[in-house]
Design a protein around this motif. Structure first.
Motif, PDB file in Angstrom:
ATOM      1  N   MET A   1     -15.275  37.853  36.152  1.00 19.46           N
ATOM      2  CA  MET A   1     -16.717  37.853  36.319  1.00 19.46           C
ATOM      3  C   MET A   1     -17.305  36.717  35.499  1.00 19.46           C
ATOM      4  N   ARG A   2     -18.273  36.050  36.101  1.00 13.93           N
ATOM      5  CA  ARG A   2     -18.967  34.977  35.391  1.00 13.93           C
ATOM      6  C   ARG A   2     -20.248  35.521  34.764  1.00 13.93           C
ATOM      7  N   LEU A   3     -20.580  34.942  33.623  1.00 15.83           N
ATOM      8  CA  LEU A   3     -21.746  35.370  32.861  1.00 15.83           C
ATOM      9  C   LEU A   3     -22.647  34.174  32.628  1.00 15.83           C
ATOM     10  N   ALA A   4     -23.941  34.376  32.759  1.00 14.01           N
ATOM     11  CA  ALA A   4     -24.941  33.385  32.362  1.00 14.01           C
ATOM     12  C   ALA A   4     -25.688  33.952  31.173  1.00 14.01           C
ATOM     13  N   ALA A   5     -25.762  33.174  30.113  1.00 14.65           N
ATOM     14  CA  ALA A   5     -26.483  33.593  28.907  1.00 14.65           C
ATOM     15  C   ALA A   5     -27.540  32.539  28.600  1.00 14.65           C
ATOM     16  N   GLU A   6     -28.766  32.983  28.413  1.00 19.11           N
ATOM     17  CA  GLU A   6     -29.854  32.093  28.009  1.00 19.11           C
ATOM     18  C   GLU A   6     -30.158  32.388  26.554  1.00 19.11           C
ATOM     19  N   LEU A   7     -30.065  31.355  25.713  1.00 20.26           N
ATOM     20  CA  LEU A   7     -30.227  31.542  24.274  1.00 20.26           C
ATOM     21  C   LEU A   7     -31.323  30.648  23.722  1.00 20.26           C
ATOM     22  N   SER A   8     -32.033  31.185  22.753  1.00 20.78           N
ATOM     23  CA  SER A   8     -32.960  30.407  21.946  1.00 20.78           C
ATOM     24  C   SER A   8     -32.615  30.696  20.493  1.00 20.78           C
ATOM     25  N   LEU A   9     -32.619  29.650  19.684  1.00 18.88           N
ATOM     26  CA  LEU A   9     -32.272  29.768  18.262  1.00 18.88           C
ATOM     27  C   LEU A   9     -33.489  29.397  17.429  1.00 18.88           C
ATOM     28  N   TYR A  10     -33.800  30.254  16.466  1.00 15.85           N
ATOM     29  CA  TYR A  10     -34.917  30.018  15.556  1.00 15.85           C
ATOM     30  C   TYR A  10     -34.419  30.112  14.123  1.00 15.85           C
ATOM     31  N   PRO A  11     -33.964  28.977  13.536  1.00 13.67           N
ATOM     32  CA  PRO A  11     -33.558  28.992  12.129  1.00 13.67           C
ATOM     33  C   PRO A  11     -34.783  29.264  11.256  1.00 13.67           C
ATOM     34  N   LEU A  12     -34.659  30.166  10.322  1.00 10.96           N
ATOM     35  CA  LEU A  12     -35.786  30.523   9.457  1.00 10.96           C
ATOM     36  C   LEU A  12     -35.765  29.640   8.217  1.00 10.96           C
ATOM     37  N   GLN A  13     -36.037  28.366   8.445  1.00  7.98           N
ATOM     38  CA  GLN A  13     -36.111  27.379   7.368  1.00  7.98           C
ATOM     39  C   GLN A  13     -37.032  26.257   7.812  1.00  7.98           C
ATOM     40  N   ASN A  14     -37.475  25.458   6.870  1.00  2.57           N
ATOM     41  CA  ASN A  14     -38.433  24.396   7.184  1.00  2.57           C
ATOM     42  C   ASN A  14     -37.835  23.308   8.069  1.00  2.57           C
ATOM     43  N   VAL A  15     -36.579  22.956   7.824  1.00  2.00           N
ATOM     44  CA  VAL A  15     -35.908  21.934   8.627  1.00  2.00           C
ATOM     45  C   VAL A  15     -35.089  22.674   9.677  1.00  2.00           C
ATOM     46  N   TYR A  16     -35.640  22.798  10.888  1.00  8.88           N
ATOM     47  CA  TYR A  16     -35.014  23.655  11.896  1.00  8.88           C
ATOM     48  C   TYR A  16     -34.337  22.899  13.039  1.00  8.88           C
ATOM     49  N   ILE A  17     -34.686  21.641  13.282  1.00 12.11           N
ATOM     50  CA  ILE A  17     -34.108  20.901  14.402  1.00 12.11           C
ATOM     51  C   ILE A  17     -32.603  20.650  14.229  1.00 12.11           C
ATOM     52  N   PRO A  18     -32.128  20.200  13.069  1.00 11.24           N
ATOM     53  CA  PRO A  18     -30.686  19.931  12.941  1.00 11.24           C
ATOM     54  C   PRO A  18     -29.781  21.140  13.225  1.00 11.24           C
ATOM     55  N   PRO A  19     -30.099  22.351  12.748  1.00  7.55           N
ATOM     56  CA  PRO A  19     -29.230  23.478  13.103  1.00  7.55           C
ATOM     57  C   PRO A  19     -29.226  23.799  14.600  1.00  7.55           C
ATOM     58  N   ILE A  20     -30.367  23.623  15.257  1.00  7.46           N
ATOM     59  CA  ILE A  20     -30.438  23.863  16.698  1.00  7.46           C
ATOM     60  C   ILE A  20     -29.592  22.831  17.428  1.00  7.46           C
TER      61      ILE A  20
END
Length: 86
Positions: free
Chosen positions: A1-20
């Motif tokens: 079975m194939r799975l589709a997962a939609e994810l959003s990541l919200y790092p709880l820190q001031n500099v958030y773009i690099p972890p995403i």
């Protein structure tokens, strides 16, 4: 079975773009996944067990490296939806 997962990541820190960006780059490194990124989320499609195992590994790595971070995920049976990101 194939799975589709939609994810959003919200790092709880001031500099958030690099972890995403790092999380998305790591997902793109898996050849067995189809990955499509938009401004607010990333969709990952692949075999169910592989997607879940990869997400578990990479989400844990993000928590280990970033500390507090929120993942918002939606899962869909891709077999029934005929999702193709190619």
């Amino acid at each position: 079975m194939r799975l589709a997962a939609e994810l959003s990541l919200y790092p709880l820190q001031n500099v958030y773009i690099p972890p995403i960006s790092d999380f998305i780059d790591r997902l793109n490194a898996y050849q067995q996944l189809q990955v499509q990124t938009s401004a607010t989320s990333t969709i990952v499609v692949g075999e169910y067990a592989q997607v879940m195992a990869i997400l578990a590994t990479e989400m844990q790595r993000t928590h280990d490296e970033v500390g507090q971070a929120v993942f918002v995920c939606k899962f869909l049976n891709a077999d029934q939806a005929n999702i193709d990101l190619s």
